[in-house]
Scaffold this motif. Structure first.
Motif, PDB file in Angstrom:
ATOM      1  N   PRO A 167       0.832  -1.209   0.000  1.00 11.27           N
ATOM      2  CA  PRO A 167       0.000   0.000   0.000  1.00 11.27           C
ATOM      3  C   PRO A 167       0.860   1.250   0.000  1.00 11.27           C
ATOM      4  O   PRO A 167       2.027   1.230   0.420  1.00 11.27           O
ATOM      5  N   ASP A 168       0.276   2.346  -0.458  1.00 10.25           N
ATOM      6  CA  ASP A 168       0.989   3.620  -0.409  1.00 10.25           C
ATOM      7  C   ASP A 168       1.291   4.024   1.033  1.00 10.25           C
ATOM      8  O   ASP A 168       2.317   4.621   1.317  1.00 10.25           O
ATOM      9  N   PHE A 169       0.357   3.714   1.925  1.00  7.53           N
ATOM     10  CA  PHE A 169       0.595   3.975   3.338  1.00  7.53           C
ATOM     11  C   PHE A 169      -0.343   3.104   4.166  1.00  7.53           C
ATOM     12  O   PHE A 169      -1.316   2.527   3.658  1.00  7.53           O
ATOM     13  N   VAL A 170      -0.015   3.004   5.453  1.00  6.60           N
ATOM     14  CA  VAL A 170      -0.857   2.331   6.438  1.00  6.60           C
ATOM     15  C   VAL A 170      -1.247   3.364   7.485  1.00  6.60           C
ATOM     16  O   VAL A 170      -0.407   4.128   7.964  1.00  6.60           O
ATOM     17  N   VAL A 171      -2.534   3.400   7.840  1.00  8.05           N
ATOM     18  CA  VAL A 171      -2.994   4.310   8.877  1.00  8.05           C
ATOM     19  C   VAL A 171      -3.532   3.483  10.043  1.00  8.05           C
ATOM     20  O   VAL A 171      -4.268   2.512   9.858  1.00  8.05           O
ATOM     21  N   PHE A 172      -3.122   3.860  11.247  1.00  8.74           N
ATOM     22  CA  PHE A 172      -3.573   3.218  12.482  1.00  8.74           C
ATOM     23  C   PHE A 172      -4.600   4.138  13.127  1.00  8.74           C
ATOM     24  O   PHE A 172      -4.260   5.226  13.610  1.00  8.74           O
ATOM     25  N   THR A 173      -5.872   3.675  13.148  1.00 12.78           N
ATOM     26  CA  THR A 173      -6.953   4.569  13.552  1.00 12.78           C
ATOM     27  C   THR A 173      -7.336   4.424  15.027  1.00 12.78           C
ATOM     28  O   THR A 173      -8.495   4.260  15.370  1.00 12.78           O
ATOM     29  N   GLY A 174      -6.343   4.515  15.901  1.00 15.92           N
ATOM     30  CA  GLY A 174      -6.601   4.662  17.314  1.00 15.92           C
ATOM     31  C   GLY A 174      -6.683   3.395  18.131  1.00 15.92           C
ATOM     32  O   GLY A 174      -6.754   2.288  17.615  1.00 15.92           O
ATOM     33  N   ASP A 175      -6.703   3.590  19.449  1.00 15.28           N
ATOM     34  CA  ASP A 175      -6.594   2.508  20.430  1.00 15.28           C
ATOM     35  C   ASP A 175      -5.428   1.596  20.065  1.00 15.28           C
ATOM     36  O   ASP A 175      -5.570   0.376  19.917  1.00 15.28           O
ATOM     37  N   LEU A 176      -4.277   2.221  19.951  1.00 12.60           N
ATOM     38  CA  LEU A 176      -3.055   1.474  19.695  1.00 12.60           C
ATOM     39  C   LEU A 176      -2.732   0.579  20.879  1.00 12.60           C
ATOM     40  O   LEU A 176      -2.170  -0.508  20.715  1.00 12.60           O
ATOM     41  N   THR A 177      -3.089   1.017  22.075  1.00 16.67           N
ATOM     42  CA  THR A 177      -2.751   0.295  23.294  1.00 16.67           C
ATOM     43  C   THR A 177      -3.982   0.121  24.172  1.00 16.67           C
ATOM     44  O   THR A 177      -4.998   0.789  23.990  1.00 16.67           O
ATOM     45  N   GLN A 178      -3.857  -0.762  25.144  1.00 14.90           N
ATOM     46  CA  GLN A 178      -4.898  -0.952  26.140  1.00 14.90           C
ATOM     47  C   GLN A 178      -4.695   0.053  27.272  1.00 14.90           C
ATOM     48  O   GLN A 178      -3.563   0.328  27.686  1.00 14.90           O
ATOM     49  N   THR A 179      -5.788   0.591  27.771  1.00 14.51           N
ATOM     50  CA  THR A 179      -5.715   1.579  28.847  1.00 14.51           C
ATOM     51  C   THR A 179      -4.936   1.058  30.051  1.00 14.51           C
ATOM     52  O   THR A 179      -5.080  -0.099  30.453  1.00 14.51           O
ATOM     53  N   ASP A 214      -5.497   5.384  24.421  1.00 12.44           N
ATOM     54  CA  ASP A 214      -4.155   5.969  24.367  1.00 12.44           C
ATOM     55  C   ASP A 214      -4.091   7.355  24.991  1.00 12.44           C
ATOM     56  O   ASP A 214      -3.036   7.758  25.494  1.00 12.44           O
ATOM     57  N   ALA A 215      -5.195   8.109  24.931  1.00 12.10           N
ATOM     58  CA  ALA A 215      -5.093   9.548  25.177  1.00 12.10           C
ATOM     59  C   ALA A 215      -6.049  10.119  26.203  1.00 12.10           C
ATOM     60  O   ALA A 215      -5.840  11.256  26.651  1.00 12.10           O
TER      61      ALA A 215
END
Length: 297
Positions: free
Chosen positions: A81-93, A127-128
């Motif tokens: 792919p041209d790019f990969v996007v990670f759309t949130g909740d990369l980690t567990q709280t 994550d935030a």
């Protein structure tokens, strides 16, 4: 006879990608063929809700394998792919700020193993929400909301996770208005966000309280598609002419709306260990976004 490998145009025309469960141009995806939407064909991959650090063996007894499998599946594509996007909740709280940072760094390090030439990240509430994105920004840098352009398509990343409530806020809405200003009404726009902008299920935190204001700003443009995560299953919704499409989770599935009285993590099925887990590719051809869902295997 020699092996024929598809070129980029041939690959984008394939309908039989491994693990394909949904194909075609979905309602609400851009279908314009105007010069403003023209450009080279391309495709990108969406990975969502990794929840790195998750630990519940009744739901996923092999949590460390889910992300590695997803990365391996993307790397195995015949054309990257041209790019990969990670759309949130990369980690567990976690309440531990050091552990939160460690998990974010681990995700960053694992994502570096992708062959795709570019990766984009943004935060989810896991994550935030506890620190208004402080740890996320420390690890990934940049901003919680931003925009970029690729092959004539304008991508907008919205942050609806870093405030105590699920909101965009007045300052970000002003930023969105300014970001869209001057763009032709037919210009193709893809919005990337974590929570749904519309009120899918507010009682389950599947909504953005001021999302209608963002949708109103976007509605002035005729060629808008929204991709989001958060709900851990596939869902498609129209708000006027704008299509909203949720992604599968990499870590664990949730009960689809209408199938359970309350939001529920679905139990592990040993016979189908990756049922309901997956990722998305999005082909952009002739001004049309064509999302495809892929199951982990």
């Amino acid at each position: 006879m020699g092996l024929h490998l598809p070129d980029r145009r041939e690959f984008l025309g394939l309908a039989g990608l491994g693990g394909l469960v949904v194909a075609s141009a979905l309602p609400g995806c851009a279908q314009l063929g105007s010069p403003a939407s023209a450009g080279e064909d391309f495709f990108f991959v969406q990975l969502s809700d990794l929840h790195w650090g998750y630990a519940n063996p009744k739901v996923n007894p092999e949590p460390q394998q889910s992300l590695t499998r997803a990365i391996a599946a993307v790397n195995a594509l015949p054309v990257q792919p041209d790019f990969v996007v990670f759309t949130g909740d990369l980690t567990q709280t976690t309440d531990d700020p050091k552990l939160r940072r460690a998990r974010l760094r681990e995700v960053q390090e694992m994502a570096a193993g992708l062959k795709a030439p570019k990766t984009w990240f943004f935060a989810g509430e896991h994550d935030a929400a506890l620190d208004r994105g402080e740890a996320y920004l420390e690890v990934f840098g940049g901003a919680l909301n931003y925009s970029f352009d690729h092959q004539g398509v304008h991508f907008v990343v919205l942050d609806n996770v870093s405030q105590p409530a699920p909101v965009l806020g007045g300052a970000q809405l002003d930023w969105l208005k300014e970001d869209l200003a001057g763009r032709p009404p037919e210009a193709p726009i893809v919005v990337l966000t974590h929570r749904p902008l519309f009120a899918l299920a507010p009682q389950w935190d599947w909504a953005t309280r001021d999302g209608d204001a963002a949708i109103a700003l976007l509605s002035a443009h005729r060629n808008v598609t929204v991709f989001y995560g958060h709900i851990h299953h596939e869902h498609h919704q129209m708000t006027g002419h704008i299509g909203h499409h949720s992604a599968l989770s990499v870590m664990f599935p949730l009960s689809p709306l209408g199938t359970a009285a309350q939001k529920t993590q679905l139990p592990w099925d040993a016979a189908q260990p990756f049922k309901g887990l997956g990722w998305r590719s999005v082909d952009w051809r002739a001004g049309a976004a064509r999302p495809r869902e892929h199951l982990l295997a």
